[in-house]
Scaffold this active site. Sequence first.
Site, PDB file in Angstrom:
ATOM      1  N   HIS A  14       0.864  -1.195   0.000  1.00 31.56           N
ATOM      2  CA  HIS A  14       0.000   0.000   0.000  1.00 31.56           C
ATOM      3  C   HIS A  14       0.893   1.235   0.000  1.00 31.56           C
ATOM      4  CE1 HIS A  14      -3.724   2.272   1.644  1.00 31.56           C
ATOM      5  NE2 HIS A  14      -2.824   3.163   1.256  1.00 31.56           N
ATOM      6  N   ASN A  42      -5.585   7.014  -6.179  1.00 34.76           N
ATOM      7  CA  ASN A  42      -6.327   8.255  -5.898  1.00 34.76           C
ATOM      8  C   ASN A  42      -5.605   9.479  -6.438  1.00 34.76           C
ATOM      9  OD1 ASN A  42      -4.348   7.810  -3.880  1.00 34.76           O
ATOM     10  ND2 ASN A  42      -5.422   9.133  -2.419  1.00 34.76           N
ATOM     11  N   LEU A 220      -4.731   9.562   7.825  1.00 31.98           N
ATOM     12  CA  LEU A 220      -6.046   8.932   7.930  1.00 31.98           C
ATOM     13  C   LEU A 220      -5.950   7.479   7.494  1.00 31.98           C
ATOM     14  CD1 LEU A 220      -8.356  11.788   6.561  1.00 31.98           C
ATOM     15  CD2 LEU A 220      -8.200  10.964   8.928  1.00 31.98           C
ATOM     16  N   ASP A 248       1.436   2.835   3.446  1.00 28.80           N
ATOM     17  CA  ASP A 248       0.557   3.990   3.230  1.00 28.80           C
ATOM     18  C   ASP A 248       1.380   5.273   3.190  1.00 28.80           C
ATOM     19  OD1 ASP A 248      -1.800   5.373   2.735  1.00 28.80           O
ATOM     20  OD2 ASP A 248      -2.346   5.541   4.834  1.00 28.80           O
ATOM     21  N   ALA A 264      -3.725  15.057   5.091  1.00 26.95           N
ATOM     22  CA  ALA A 264      -3.460  13.817   5.832  1.00 26.95           C
ATOM     23  C   ALA A 264      -2.472  12.957   5.068  1.00 26.95           C
ATOM     24  CB  ALA A 264      -4.760  13.048   6.046  1.00 26.95           C
TER      25      ALA A 264
END
EC number: 3.5.2.3
Length: 348
Positions: A14, A42, A220, A248, A264
């Site tokens: 990720h 995204n 987040l 992340d 974030a």
Amino acid sequence: MSDRLTLLRPDDWHIHLRDGAVLPHTVGDVARTFARAIIMPNLVPPVRTANEAGAYRERILAARPAGSRFEPLMVLYLTDNISPEDIRAAKASGFVYAAKLYPAGATTNSDSGVTSIDNIFPAIEAMAEVGMPLLVHGEVTRSEIDVFDREKRFIDEHMRRVVERFPTLKVVFEHITTSDAAQFVTEAPANVGATITAQHLLYNRNHMLVGGIRPHFYCLPILKRNTHQVALLDAATSGNPKFFLGTDSAPHARHAKEAACGCAGCYTAYAAIEMYAEAFEQRNALDKLEGFASLHGPAFYGLPANTDTITLVREEWTAPESLPFGEQTVVPLRAGEKLRWRLLEKNA
């Protein structure tokens, strides 16, 4: 205790690489350590089709350092309008490995996300049929729900239902942050796994809020209380193959983080495996790091583990205060701080 730790080369399940002029920086950082990475879709606009994923993949490959064999594993961004045919085309491409559920408004660039999970049930059914994993940002987004409770509410309202309705679907509960999520994944069938970030193993909300607000700790799902951090450490170091590495890592330019309404995301790719080593060492569990970082993820995705290795040495070094980020700079997590492990470069 040994001062050297050799692992099969890990993968990052990720990561956010962004796009454009920043790619040489973000791709260079991830390729330094990881052989493969699941690439978050995204962007603006998001990566919604196999063709868009293929074009993004080519931009990533073009940004690799000379001689790098880093492999980006592409992901589709699920929207209310995605069709089963889109899923089948993505699977047939050979380079799209998963599809991502962002509840609309849950995180950075999620405005095009899913407004109701029921809207994408036909696409999820197709994913189960073709063997494509569903990656889930597991937070509800209704304004009346406290930000610290959004992961647990998502489990109760949606996650259980999805897992029960699609029993053959592989599901990754991404960047879990609570004891509730760790317990849910542990008790779920074998087709449910989870990624855990370095920051959620090393820190809790006190690190972000006590003594002043530290914007570079803000991500987040948000950092939770210490009891949840402990549960995540328990899960990551347990040896349970359901849990695997997903950084992340999510860069934002300094001005976008150090702002009245900051973005974030924590940037960890530049030293991710070093941070995970610190977390595992805190638990006297360095012997479990290779499974978490190098074996569990490939096994879940049905891919072979890497065969080459990396070596970490116990040697203090100071993280940079900032790193280049296109024409801007990014402040990484741990900027200016000492790290206890260092990745031994191949020519060292």
